[in-house]
Design a protein around this motif. Structure first.
Motif, mmCIF file in Angstrom:
data_model
loop_
_atom_site.group_PDB
_atom_site.id
_atom_site.type_symbol
_atom_site.label_atom_id
_atom_site.label_comp_id
_atom_site.label_asym_id
_atom_site.label_seq_id
_atom_site.Cartn_x
_atom_site.Cartn_y
_atom_site.Cartn_z
ATOM 1 N N TYR A 69 1.009 -1.181 0.030
ATOM 2 C CA TYR A 69 -0.040 0.053 0.056
ATOM 3 C C TYR A 69 1.003 1.052 -0.017
ATOM 4 O O TYR A 69 0.513 2.270 -0.761
ATOM 5 C CB TYR A 69 -0.906 -0.154 1.283
ATOM 6 N N VAL A 70 1.798 1.294 0.958
ATOM 7 C CA VAL A 70 2.807 2.478 0.967
ATOM 8 C C VAL A 70 3.352 2.638 -0.270
ATOM 9 O O VAL A 70 3.587 3.739 -0.678
ATOM 10 C CB VAL A 70 3.719 2.138 2.391
ATOM 11 N N LEU A 71 3.809 1.674 -0.904
ATOM 12 C CA LEU A 71 4.555 1.695 -2.016
ATOM 13 C C LEU A 71 3.750 2.293 -3.106
ATOM 14 O O LEU A 71 4.237 3.065 -4.179
ATOM 15 C CB LEU A 71 5.408 0.610 -2.438
ATOM 16 N N LYS A 76 3.742 10.651 -1.900
ATOM 17 C CA LYS A 76 2.385 11.310 -1.424
ATOM 18 C C LYS A 76 2.054 11.140 0.109
ATOM 19 O O LYS A 76 1.435 11.943 0.592
ATOM 20 C CB LYS A 76 1.101 11.286 -2.247
ATOM 21 N N HIS A 77 2.434 9.953 0.328
ATOM 22 C CA HIS A 77 2.128 9.565 1.825
ATOM 23 C C HIS A 77 2.851 10.391 2.720
ATOM 24 O O HIS A 77 4.222 10.609 2.682
ATOM 25 C CB HIS A 77 2.521 8.105 1.960
ATOM 26 N N GLU A 78 2.256 10.942 3.910
ATOM 27 C CA GLU A 78 2.803 11.559 4.904
ATOM 28 C C GLU A 78 4.202 11.095 5.480
ATOM 29 O O GLU A 78 5.119 11.779 5.668
ATOM 30 C CB GLU A 78 1.801 12.090 5.941
ATOM 31 N N LEU A 83 7.634 4.531 7.139
ATOM 32 C CA LEU A 83 7.060 3.359 7.030
ATOM 33 C C LEU A 83 7.568 2.503 6.183
ATOM 34 O O LEU A 83 7.690 1.213 6.611
ATOM 35 C CB LEU A 83 5.603 3.739 6.326
ATOM 36 N N VAL A 84 8.433 2.834 4.903
ATOM 37 C CA VAL A 84 9.022 1.851 4.287
ATOM 38 C C VAL A 84 10.215 1.339 4.977
ATOM 39 O O VAL A 84 10.532 0.015 5.023
ATOM 40 C CB VAL A 84 9.686 2.757 2.638
ATOM 41 N N VAL A 85 10.870 2.208 5.572
ATOM 42 C CA VAL A 85 11.987 1.871 6.444
ATOM 43 C C VAL A 85 11.447 0.765 7.582
ATOM 44 O O VAL A 85 12.082 -0.682 7.833
ATOM 45 C CB VAL A 85 12.918 2.816 7.161
ATOM 46 N N ASN A 137 5.955 -3.237 14.711
ATOM 47 C CA ASN A 137 4.624 -3.120 14.232
ATOM 48 C C ASN A 137 3.547 -2.229 14.839
ATOM 49 O O ASN A 137 2.756 -1.917 14.314
ATOM 50 C CB ASN A 137 4.032 -4.663 13.932
ATOM 51 N N VAL A 138 3.791 -2.204 16.125
ATOM 52 C CA VAL A 138 3.067 -1.163 16.741
ATOM 53 C C VAL A 138 3.274 0.135 16.446
ATOM 54 O O VAL A 138 2.312 0.870 16.121
ATOM 55 C CB VAL A 138 3.082 -1.294 18.524
ATOM 56 N N VAL A 139 4.465 0.337 16.399
ATOM 57 C CA VAL A 139 4.835 1.769 15.851
ATOM 58 C C VAL A 139 4.292 1.979 14.349
ATOM 59 O O VAL A 139 3.854 3.112 13.959
ATOM 60 C CB VAL A 139 6.284 2.039 15.745
ATOM 61 N N ILE A 140 4.448 0.990 13.603
ATOM 62 C CA ILE A 140 3.941 1.306 12.091
ATOM 63 C C ILE A 140 2.574 1.184 11.967
ATOM 64 O O ILE A 140 1.957 2.050 11.230
ATOM 65 C CB ILE A 140 4.353 -0.154 11.502
#
Length: 154
Positions: A69-71, A76-78, A83-85, A137-140
């Motif tokens: 989704y992020v890719l 444009k994603h904030e 998130l990718v890292v 994953n909580v942070v993600i």
């Protein structure tokens, strides 16, 4: 001194009462013991391992879906780079943990004394990677959900 003696006698009488209660309810105790004897520890461990594996696969699938989704959204994603890292690190940690678990299952024999220490260290390492991946994953999820909140409002 007499008070201490009477307290210890009172304690003794309650202990006797408890012993009497247990002997009166011996049938119930026997039933519990038989139920525990019927429990197969190996079967329990196998079910637990399978359930843990399913949860690991679910987490890996979730991370792959989030990364996709992020890719797709792109810069444009904030929180695109963050998130990718984070998702990539989480996936790498999960893969390392899976490899460590596979090595643990295939190579080490915990019934042999010399291999027990190495197997324990590898198991702890695998657990550490799983804890770090779960925390990531909580942070993600926090940053992933913030993006959804902002897109819904706008």
């Amino acid at each position: 001194m007499d008070e201490n003696k009477s307290k210890s006698e009172a304690d003794l009488s309650t202990k006797e009462a408890n012993i009497d209660d247990v002997s009166n309810n011996q049938d119930a105790t026997t039933e519990i013991c038989e139920a525990v004897k019927g429990l197969d520890a190996n079967r329990y461990a196998t079910k637990k391992t399978v359930a843990q594996g399913m949860l690991d696969i679910a987490l890996l699938t979730s991370n792959a879906s989030q990364l996709k989704y992020v890719l797709q959204v792109g810069p444009k994603h904030e929180f695109y780079m963050l998130l990718v890292v984070l998702i990539s690190i989480s996936i790498v940690l999960q893969v390392i943990s899976a490899v460590a678990s596979a090595i643990l299952a295939l190579i080490f024999d915990i019934n042999r004394e010399p291999q027990q220490r190495k197997a324990e260290m590898l198991n702890n390492l695998s657990l550490m990677f799983k804890v770090i991946a779960s925390t990531l994953n909580v942070v993600i999820c926090i940053f992933y959900s913030i993006a959804f909140d902002t897109t819904i409002i706008v």
